[in-house]
Design a protein around this motif. Structure first.
Motif, mmCIF file in Angstrom:
data_model
loop_
_atom_site.group_PDB
_atom_site.id
_atom_site.type_symbol
_atom_site.label_atom_id
_atom_site.label_comp_id
_atom_site.label_asym_id
_atom_site.label_seq_id
_atom_site.Cartn_x
_atom_site.Cartn_y
_atom_site.Cartn_z
ATOM 1 N N GLU A 15 -48.334 48.215 45.206
ATOM 2 C CA GLU A 15 -48.974 46.908 45.081
ATOM 3 C C GLU A 15 -48.328 45.940 46.069
ATOM 4 O O GLU A 15 -47.111 45.750 46.066
ATOM 5 C CB GLU A 15 -48.846 46.390 43.653
ATOM 6 N N THR A 16 -49.147 45.336 46.896
ATOM 7 C CA THR A 16 -48.627 44.453 47.938
ATOM 8 C C THR A 16 -47.813 43.306 47.355
ATOM 9 O O THR A 16 -46.755 42.944 47.893
ATOM 10 C CB THR A 16 -49.787 43.904 48.791
ATOM 11 N N ASP A 17 -48.270 42.717 46.261
ATOM 12 C CA ASP A 17 -47.543 41.589 45.676
ATOM 13 C C ASP A 17 -46.123 41.974 45.277
ATOM 14 O O ASP A 17 -45.205 41.150 45.336
ATOM 15 C CB ASP A 17 -48.294 41.048 44.455
ATOM 16 N N THR A 18 -45.931 43.228 44.871
ATOM 17 C CA THR A 18 -44.609 43.695 44.458
ATOM 18 C C THR A 18 -43.716 44.002 45.656
ATOM 19 O O THR A 18 -42.506 43.768 45.625
ATOM 20 C CB THR A 18 -44.743 44.957 43.586
ATOM 21 N N HIS A 19 -44.298 44.521 46.723
ATOM 22 C CA HIS A 19 -43.523 45.053 47.846
ATOM 23 C C HIS A 19 -43.503 44.154 49.076
ATOM 24 O O HIS A 19 -42.789 44.455 50.033
ATOM 25 C CB HIS A 19 -44.080 46.422 48.254
ATOM 26 N N ARG A 20 -44.276 43.081 49.066
ATOM 27 C CA ARG A 20 -44.452 42.283 50.284
ATOM 28 C C ARG A 20 -43.115 41.865 50.909
ATOM 29 O O ARG A 20 -42.850 42.118 52.094
ATOM 30 C CB ARG A 20 -45.279 41.039 49.968
ATOM 31 N N ASP A 21 -42.258 41.218 50.131
ATOM 32 C CA ASP A 21 -41.016 40.676 50.693
ATOM 33 C C ASP A 21 -40.109 41.772 51.232
ATOM 34 O O ASP A 21 -39.559 41.662 52.338
ATOM 35 C CB ASP A 21 -40.279 39.851 49.636
ATOM 36 N N SER A 22 -39.946 42.853 50.468
ATOM 37 C CA SER A 22 -39.044 43.913 50.916
ATOM 38 C C SER A 22 -39.626 44.667 52.108
ATOM 39 O O SER A 22 -38.893 45.069 53.021
ATOM 40 C CB SER A 22 -38.728 44.876 49.772
ATOM 41 N N ALA A 23 -40.949 44.853 52.134
ATOM 42 C CA ALA A 23 -41.561 45.564 53.258
ATOM 43 C C ALA A 23 -41.406 44.775 54.551
ATOM 44 O O ALA A 23 -41.092 45.339 55.608
ATOM 45 C CB ALA A 23 -43.033 45.835 52.972
ATOM 46 N N VAL A 24 -41.619 43.468 54.483
ATOM 47 C CA VAL A 24 -41.451 42.637 55.674
ATOM 48 C C VAL A 24 -39.994 42.650 56.126
ATOM 49 O O VAL A 24 -39.689 42.748 57.324
ATOM 50 C CB VAL A 24 -41.931 41.199 55.389
ATOM 51 N N ARG A 25 -39.076 42.595 55.164
ATOM 52 C CA ARG A 25 -37.651 42.534 55.499
ATOM 53 C C ARG A 25 -37.162 43.825 56.139
ATOM 54 O O ARG A 25 -36.350 43.810 57.065
ATOM 55 C CB ARG A 25 -36.844 42.240 54.227
ATOM 56 N N TYR A 26 -37.645 44.967 55.651
ATOM 57 C CA TYR A 26 -37.118 46.249 56.105
ATOM 58 C C TYR A 26 -38.008 46.958 57.127
ATOM 59 O O TYR A 26 -37.650 48.039 57.602
ATOM 60 C CB TYR A 26 -36.916 47.176 54.907
ATOM 61 N N ALA A 27 -39.140 46.372 57.475
ATOM 62 C CA ALA A 27 -40.087 47.071 58.353
ATOM 63 C C ALA A 27 -39.451 47.507 59.662
ATOM 64 O O ALA A 27 -39.651 48.637 60.126
ATOM 65 C CB ALA A 27 -41.299 46.186 58.623
ATOM 66 N N SER A 28 -38.675 46.640 60.282
ATOM 67 C CA SER A 28 -38.091 46.980 61.584
ATOM 68 C C SER A 28 -37.058 48.096 61.484
ATOM 69 O O SER A 28 -36.730 48.736 62.491
ATOM 70 C CB SER A 28 -37.453 45.740 62.214
ATOM 71 N N LEU A 29 -36.549 48.346 60.277
ATOM 72 C CA LEU A 29 -35.564 49.407 60.082
ATOM 73 C C LEU A 29 -36.204 50.723 59.661
ATOM 74 O O LEU A 29 -35.544 51.766 59.685
ATOM 75 C CB LEU A 29 -34.546 48.990 59.013
ATOM 76 N N VAL A 30 -37.475 50.667 59.263
ATOM 77 C CA VAL A 30 -38.135 51.841 58.693
ATOM 78 C C VAL A 30 -39.264 52.360 59.586
ATOM 79 O O VAL A 30 -39.399 53.566 59.787
ATOM 80 C CB VAL A 30 -38.684 51.512 57.284
#
Length: 263
Positions: free
Chosen positions: A63-78
């Motif tokens: 669910e985007t609402d649950t993961h939005r902040d962490s996905a944006v924060r870690y995207a460049s590392l993943v």
């Protein structure tokens, strides 16, 4: 993680697979749509995942609402460079967030299965079954693990399996969309929709379409194939094309999803 079993359609016309091609032992029919596990957001580690087996996909809902902040924060590392570039092409921030959540989630799951860091996961495109060009379904280089990803506004669905698999998730469309799109369905599916009360057609169309697209993604052809060629049905139980198992997936209200896995 719950290991999920695809329901076997009942005997009858277009009912699916003969017993000889089903995995042994034959799984019992499922009473309704399959559940999908919620994926925990980063930085929470994934628990050890069970091994995959043919015809038994593992399903995860992001669910985007649950993961939005962490996905944006870690995207460049993943994510890899191509995925990061693709994410910047979305005009709407909500669409970009869903893309990031979906692809960060997929890499986390594949990395956990393979025992490598998420960014170390490499994929390629399989040859297209229709033309042989390298634009078929995404695959891992060694082919021992299969996966599929689908996302729509605010939700993503991921499947991991031991044999080719496809998933699709869609928002239930507006009635006028159903009227326009029904003509691309199998004639029997179009007739089923026409026979329904108008208020029921949108949900039935979404069932047909997600089943059909999940199957075509599993084949590796996507909508490059004629969606009218195969019958998957609009009723409570899907009708699986030969050699495949097909099931609906339980997702939040207003959406429909399905998974197809090669038997």
């Amino acid at each position: 993680m719950i290991e999920l079993v695809i329901p076997i359609p009942p005997d009858g016309p277009r009912a699916g697979l003969p017993p000889s091609v089903l995995p042994d032992p034959v799984p019992a029919p499922h009473a309704g749509p399959l559940p999908a596990d919620p994926l925990p957001p980063l930085p929470h580690p994934l628990s050890r995942l069970p091994g995959v087996r043919p015809a038994r996909p593992q399903l995860w809902l992001v669910e985007t609402d649950t993961h939005r902040d962490s996905a944006v924060r870690y995207a460049s590392l993943v994510l890899d460079t191509a995925e990061l570039t693709r994410s910047e092409e979305f005009r709407r921030p909500a669409d970009r967030a869903t893309y990031l959540c979906a692809h960060v989630g997929l890499r986390r799951l594949l990395g956990a299965h393979l025992g490598v860091a998420p960014r170390s996961v490499t994929t390629r495109r399989a040859p297209c079954p229709c033309c042989g060009e390298p634009h078929g379904r995404p695959v891992l280089p060694d082919g021992r693990l299969h996966f599929s990803l689908s996302h729509c506004e605010g939700l993503s669905l991921i499947a991991v399996a031991g044999s080719p698999v496809g998933v699709d998730i869609e928002r239930v469309p507006a009635p006028h969309t159903v009227a326009e799109a029904a003509e691309v369905l199998h004639p029997a599916e179009a007739a089923e929709l026409a026979a329904l009360d108008p208020g029921l057609r949108a949900a039935a169309f979404a069932r047909v379409w997600t089943r059909k697209e999940a199957y075509l993604k599993g084949l590796g052809v996507g909508l490059g194939a004629d969606p009218a060629a195969d019958y998957v049905g609009s009723g409570r139980l899907p009708a699986a094309p030969g050699g495949w198992l097909l099931a609906d997936v339980a997702v939040p209200h207003g959406h429909q999803a399905a998974v197809a896995v090669r038997a």
